[in-house]
Design a protein around this motif. Structure first.
Motif, PDB file in Angstrom:
ATOM      1  N   GLY A  15       0.795  -1.289   0.154  1.00  0.00           N
ATOM      2  CA  GLY A  15      -0.092  -0.051   0.120  1.00  0.00           C
ATOM      3  C   GLY A  15       0.890   1.157   0.247  1.00  0.00           C
ATOM      4  O   GLY A  15       1.845   1.359   0.773  1.00  0.00           O
ATOM      5  N   ILE A  16       0.372   2.100  -0.972  1.00  0.00           N
ATOM      6  CA  ILE A  16       1.266   2.712  -0.955  1.00  0.00           C
ATOM      7  C   ILE A  16       0.432   4.404  -0.621  1.00  0.00           C
ATOM      8  O   ILE A  16      -0.765   5.249  -1.507  1.00  0.00           O
ATOM      9  CB  ILE A  16       2.093   3.460  -2.328  1.00  0.00           C
ATOM     10  N   ALA A  17       0.386   5.247   0.228  1.00  0.00           N
ATOM     11  CA  ALA A  17      -0.058   6.266   0.386  1.00  0.00           C
ATOM     12  C   ALA A  17       1.126   8.168   1.019  1.00  0.00           C
ATOM     13  O   ALA A  17       2.213   6.848   1.210  1.00  0.00           O
ATOM     14  CB  ALA A  17      -1.372   6.487   1.447  1.00  0.00           C
ATOM     15  N   PRO A  18       0.144   8.566   0.875  1.00  0.00           N
ATOM     16  CA  PRO A  18       1.503   9.978   0.592  1.00  0.00           C
ATOM     17  C   PRO A  18       1.962   9.994   2.257  1.00  0.00           C
ATOM     18  O   PRO A  18       3.512  10.843   2.139  1.00  0.00           O
ATOM     19  CB  PRO A  18       0.527  11.520   0.154  1.00  0.00           C
ATOM     20  N   HIS A  19       1.543   8.833   3.016  1.00  0.00           N
ATOM     21  CA  HIS A  19       1.795  10.003   4.553  1.00  0.00           C
ATOM     22  C   HIS A  19       2.353   8.144   4.753  1.00  0.00           C
ATOM     23  O   HIS A  19       3.118   7.876   6.126  1.00  0.00           O
ATOM     24  CB  HIS A  19       1.027  10.225   5.608  1.00  0.00           C
ATOM     25  N   ALA A  20       2.320   6.803   4.479  1.00  0.00           N
ATOM     26  CA  ALA A  20       2.582   5.628   4.952  1.00  0.00           C
ATOM     27  C   ALA A  20       2.677   5.036   3.882  1.00  0.00           C
ATOM     28  O   ALA A  20       2.055   5.301   2.772  1.00  0.00           O
ATOM     29  CB  ALA A  20       1.570   5.795   6.040  1.00  0.00           C
ATOM     30  N   VAL A  21       3.739   3.778   4.247  1.00  0.00           N
ATOM     31  CA  VAL A  21       3.587   2.429   3.257  1.00  0.00           C
ATOM     32  C   VAL A  21       3.465   1.274   3.571  1.00  0.00           C
ATOM     33  O   VAL A  21       3.465   1.020   5.062  1.00  0.00           O
ATOM     34  CB  VAL A  21       4.855   2.563   2.565  1.00  0.00           C
ATOM     35  N   SER A  22       2.941   0.137   3.609  1.00  0.00           N
ATOM     36  CA  SER A  22       2.335  -1.011   4.157  1.00  0.00           C
ATOM     37  C   SER A  22       2.946  -2.126   3.379  1.00  0.00           C
ATOM     38  O   SER A  22       2.763  -2.043   1.853  1.00  0.00           O
ATOM     39  CB  SER A  22       1.248  -0.711   4.760  1.00  0.00           C
ATOM     40  N   LEU A  23       3.611  -3.064   4.082  1.00  0.00           N
ATOM     41  CA  LEU A  23       3.473  -3.737   3.127  1.00  0.00           C
ATOM     42  C   LEU A  23       2.935  -5.547   3.611  1.00  0.00           C
ATOM     43  O   LEU A  23       2.944  -5.398   5.266  1.00  0.00           O
ATOM     44  CB  LEU A  23       5.083  -4.434   3.332  1.00  0.00           C
ATOM     45  N   LEU A  24       1.743  -6.095   3.060  1.00  0.00           N
ATOM     46  CA  LEU A  24       0.418  -7.434   2.899  1.00  0.00           C
ATOM     47  C   LEU A  24       1.114  -8.483   2.422  1.00  0.00           C
ATOM     48  O   LEU A  24       2.196  -8.904   0.985  1.00  0.00           O
ATOM     49  CB  LEU A  24      -0.097  -7.667   3.225  1.00  0.00           C
ATOM     50  N   ARG A  25       1.827  -9.638   3.323  1.00  0.00           N
ATOM     51  CA  ARG A  25       1.351 -10.962   2.765  1.00  0.00           C
ATOM     52  C   ARG A  25       0.910 -11.523   2.755  1.00  0.00           C
ATOM     53  O   ARG A  25      -0.800 -12.081   3.700  1.00  0.00           O
ATOM     54  CB  ARG A  25       2.703 -12.130   3.564  1.00  0.00           C
ATOM     55  N   VAL A  26      -0.219 -11.812   1.146  1.00  0.00           N
ATOM     56  CA  VAL A  26      -1.931 -12.297   0.748  1.00  0.00           C
ATOM     57  C   VAL A  26      -1.383 -14.338   0.659  1.00  0.00           C
ATOM     58  O   VAL A  26      -0.417 -14.080  -0.083  1.00  0.00           O
ATOM     59  CB  VAL A  26      -2.241 -11.490   0.309  1.00  0.00           C
ATOM     60  N   SER A  27      -1.962 -14.936   1.070  1.00  0.00           N
ATOM     61  CA  SER A  27      -2.198 -16.686   1.415  1.00  0.00           C
ATOM     62  C   SER A  27      -3.279 -17.222   0.876  1.00  0.00           C
ATOM     63  O   SER A  27      -4.238 -16.406   1.270  1.00  0.00           O
ATOM     64  CB  SER A  27      -1.734 -17.391   2.253  1.00  0.00           C
ATOM     65  N   ARG A  28      -3.308 -17.797  -0.365  1.00  0.00           N
ATOM     66  CA  ARG A  28      -4.530 -17.914  -1.211  1.00  0.00           C
ATOM     67  C   ARG A  28      -4.745 -19.619  -0.822  1.00  0.00           C
ATOM     68  O   ARG A  28      -6.421 -19.931  -0.319  1.00  0.00           O
ATOM     69  CB  ARG A  28      -4.255 -18.407  -2.579  1.00  0.00           C
ATOM     70  N   TRP A  29      -3.596 -20.538   0.342  1.00  0.00           N
ATOM     71  CA  TRP A  29      -4.346 -21.861   0.383  1.00  0.00           C
ATOM     72  C   TRP A  29      -3.664 -22.334   1.481  1.00  0.00           C
ATOM     73  O   TRP A  29      -4.114 -23.334   2.291  1.00  0.00           O
ATOM     74  CB  TRP A  29      -3.294 -22.570  -0.735  1.00  0.00           C
ATOM     75  N   ARG A  30      -3.040 -21.628   2.579  1.00  0.00           N
ATOM     76  CA  ARG A  30      -2.575 -21.953   3.780  1.00  0.00           C
ATOM     77  C   ARG A  30      -1.866 -20.852   4.248  1.00  0.00           C
ATOM     78  O   ARG A  30      -1.867 -19.744   4.094  1.00  0.00           O
ATOM     79  CB  ARG A  30      -0.672 -22.848   3.381  1.00  0.00           C
ATOM     80  N   GLY A  31      -2.457 -21.045   5.955  1.00  0.00           N
ATOM     81  CA  GLY A  31      -1.786 -19.763   6.598  1.00  0.00           C
ATOM     82  C   GLY A  31      -2.843 -18.473   7.587  1.00  0.00           C
ATOM     83  O   GLY A  31      -3.716 -19.315   6.155  1.00  0.00           O
ATOM     84  N   ALA A  32      -3.078 -17.793   7.335  1.00  0.00           N
ATOM     85  CA  ALA A  32      -3.279 -16.267   7.145  1.00  0.00           C
ATOM     86  C   ALA A  32      -3.358 -16.198   6.195  1.00  0.00           C
ATOM     87  O   ALA A  32      -2.357 -15.719   5.702  1.00  0.00           O
ATOM     88  CB  ALA A  32      -3.354 -15.906   8.690  1.00  0.00           C
ATOM     89  N   LEU A 279      -5.712   0.362   2.646  1.00  0.00           N
ATOM     90  CA  LEU A 279      -5.481  -0.334   1.544  1.00  0.00           C
ATOM     91  C   LEU A 279      -5.033  -0.712   0.351  1.00  0.00           C
ATOM     92  O   LEU A 279      -5.229  -1.114  -0.379  1.00  0.00           O
ATOM     93  CB  LEU A 279      -4.900   1.600   1.039  1.00  0.00           C
ATOM     94  N   ALA A 280      -3.785  -1.364   0.938  1.00  0.00           N
ATOM     95  CA  ALA A 280      -2.533  -3.003   0.477  1.00  0.00           C
ATOM     96  C   ALA A 280      -4.122  -3.789   0.340  1.00  0.00           C
ATOM     97  O   ALA A 280      -3.475  -4.677  -0.998  1.00  0.00           O
ATOM     98  CB  ALA A 280      -1.796  -2.681   1.275  1.00  0.00           C
ATOM     99  N   TRP A 281      -4.638  -4.008   1.241  1.00  0.00           N
ATOM    100  CA  TRP A 281      -5.094  -5.148   0.742  1.00  0.00           C
ATOM    101  C   TRP A 281      -6.842  -5.123   0.309  1.00  0.00           C
ATOM    102  O   TRP A 281      -7.514  -6.114  -0.779  1.00  0.00           O
ATOM    103  CB  TRP A 281      -6.266  -6.249   2.458  1.00  0.00           C
ATOM    104  N   GLY A 282      -7.391  -4.090  -0.349  1.00  0.00           N
ATOM    105  CA  GLY A 282      -8.780  -3.797  -1.417  1.00  0.00           C
ATOM    106  C   GLY A 282      -9.322  -4.593  -2.363  1.00  0.00           C
ATOM    107  O   GLY A 282     -10.166  -5.404  -1.822  1.00  0.00           O
TER     108      GLY A 282
END
Length: 285
Positions: A15-32, A279-282
């Motif tokens: 996620g890229i916003a003017p005030h912050a950035v965020s990093l997410l890991r997305v898993s489709r089949w295992r774990g969270a 934002l990143a997950w949207g």
């Protein structure tokens, strides 16, 4: 730097916003299904804001060990521009549609489109929406991605990312909205597609009566019948989530507009995320 093992079905959302950035890991089949790996606040910089974003992204990625991971960038809508384009009569070529989008951009924003990367769901027979992202911002993001050997699979504004993910679930006659960080981006939908994009502040405590009055006003402005249903995603207030035709406790003459969350399975998780993580997950699947 720690190395994270890439498994099948895993990817990154940034996620890229003017005030912050965020990093997410997305898993489709295992774990969270989604994990917030890191966030970083950006110091205000009016001189070189895109450099500030790039430096924050470097700080974010430096300790993650995510080389060769597929990554999608999701840009806050204030970093992009979206507008409606009416195709010229007799348009048959992509060049005609691109020229129309560029002229409309210049008319709306008062600057030539050369510094912006424009994309759209090009359509020669009915109006369509276009989106533009600053080329300088794209260049900064691609440079950082190359430095960290990320496999970039997409760069989209937040609204576009969420719309592409969820619009297939819209019911006949329903309008669509994305709710994020105190704002509702409303897309009134008619037989010929999305009629407009309206960014509206959502006041604290906004309930279904506020929602109904807001949608009725927007319908009047667009000369459309008010919707019986709003299908929304993002940080949708729980006070909106009532079925169409429910009892009107506010006592207004009109029946309240029903509201459904397209991403209902995510609503509890959204509540615990920061705005830049939301934002990143949207638009993740």
């Amino acid at each position: 730097m720690r190395n994270m093992t890439l498994a099948i079905g895993q990817s990154l959302r940034i996620g890229i916003a003017p005030h912050a950035v965020s990093l997410l890991r997305v898993s489709r089949w295992r774990g969270a299904p989604v994990t917030v790996l890191a966030e970083h606040t950006i110091a205000a910089s009016s001189a070189h804001p895109f450099d500030a974003i790039a430096n924050a992204l470097r700080t974010l990625l430096n300790e993650q060990g995510v080389e060769r991971w597929p990554a999608a960038f999701v840009l806050a809508d204030e970093l992009a521009r979206l507008w409606r384009v009416t195709p010229p009569q007799g348009a048959t070529r992509l060049d005609d549609l691109q020229a129309a989008a560029g002229l409309r951009f210049q008319s709306l924003y008062g600057e030539p489109p050369a510094a912006w990367q424009i994309g759209a769901d090009w359509n020669a027979v009915q109006p369509f929406f276009a989106a533009a992202v600053p080329r300088a911002l794209l260049a900064s993001l691609m440079l950082v991605a190359e430095e960290f050997r990320l496999a970039v699979v997409g760069v989209e504004p937040h609204f576009v990312s969420a719309w592409n993910r969820w619009h297939g679930g819209l019911k006949a006659g329903a309008w669509y909205a994305l709710v994020h960080d105190g704002l509702m981006t409303l897309a009134p939908v008619a037989d010929d597609g999305v009629r407009a994009l309206r960014v509206l502040p959502v006041p604290p405590g906004a309930d279904q009566a506020w929602l109904t009055q807001t949608l009725q006003r927007e319908a009047l402005l667009l000369d459309l019948p008010p919707p019986a249903l709003l299908q929304a995603c993002g940080a949708v207030p729980t006070t909106w989530l009532r079925a169409a035709g429910a009892a009107n406790s506010a006592g207004t003459a009109a029946a309240p507009v029903g509201c459904e969350a397209l991403d209902h399975a995510r609503q509890a998780v959204y509540a615990g995320f920061s705005p830049v993580a939301q934002l990143a997950w949207g638009g993740a699947r």
